[in-house]
Design a protein around this motif. Structure first.
Motif, short mmCIF file in Angstrom:
data_model
loop_
_atom_site.label_atom_id
_atom_site.label_comp_id
_atom_site.label_asym_id
_atom_site.label_seq_id
_atom_site.Cartn_x
_atom_site.Cartn_y
_atom_site.Cartn_z
N ARG A 28 11.48 -15.68 70.74
CA ARG A 28 11.39 -14.87 71.96
C ARG A 28 11.57 -15.85 73.10
N THR A 29 12.67 -15.71 73.80
CA THR A 29 12.99 -16.64 74.89
C THR A 29 12.06 -16.40 76.08
N GLU A 31 12.83 -15.45 78.83
CA GLU A 31 13.30 -14.24 79.52
C GLU A 31 12.86 -12.97 78.79
N GLU A 33 13.91 -12.10 75.62
CA GLU A 33 14.92 -11.69 74.66
C GLU A 33 14.54 -12.21 73.27
N VAL A 35 16.00 -13.28 69.69
CA VAL A 35 17.26 -13.66 69.04
C VAL A 35 17.00 -14.62 67.89
N ILE A 77 16.73 -4.18 68.75
CA ILE A 77 16.55 -5.60 68.43
C ILE A 77 16.55 -5.79 66.92
N ASN A 80 20.08 -5.65 65.65
CA ASN A 80 20.81 -6.88 65.99
C ASN A 80 20.43 -8.02 65.06
#
Length: 90
Positions: A28-29, A31, A33, A35, A77, A80
């Motif tokens: 979890r960045t 920001e 997000e 990924v 999410i 993705n």
């Protein structure tokens, strides 16, 4: 000669302890997000899973990934992350 210590991490899905290089980091960045981090060097809160779709699904089923990353994981999410894992397995 000194023996270099290999960093170990635990897969959230199957709970096996493996060398860090064999696992995939989900991050979890700052920001917000969520990924996949294939390099293992992105900044943010991370969790590890085996490079198998079954282990990723186990992290979704028990909300383990949400707890580890301290954020809500939406259906978009999840999809993705699934598609990125499938690409890696090819």
């Amino acid at each position: 000669m000194k023996v270099k210590k290999v960093p170990q991490r635990t897969c959230l899905g199957c709970k096996t302890i493996r060398p860090k290089k064999e696992l995939i980091r989900v991050v979890r960045t700052p920001e917000g997000e969520v990924v996949l981090d294939l390099t293992g060097k992105k900044s943010g809160r991370g969790a590890y899973t085996c490079p198998k779709l079954e282990c990723l699904e186990l992290t979704f089923k028990g909300s383990l990934l949400e707890r580890a990353l301290e954020t809500e994981i939406t259906a978009e999410i999840k999809e993705n992350l699934r598609s990125e894992i499938v690409k890696l397995l090819r």
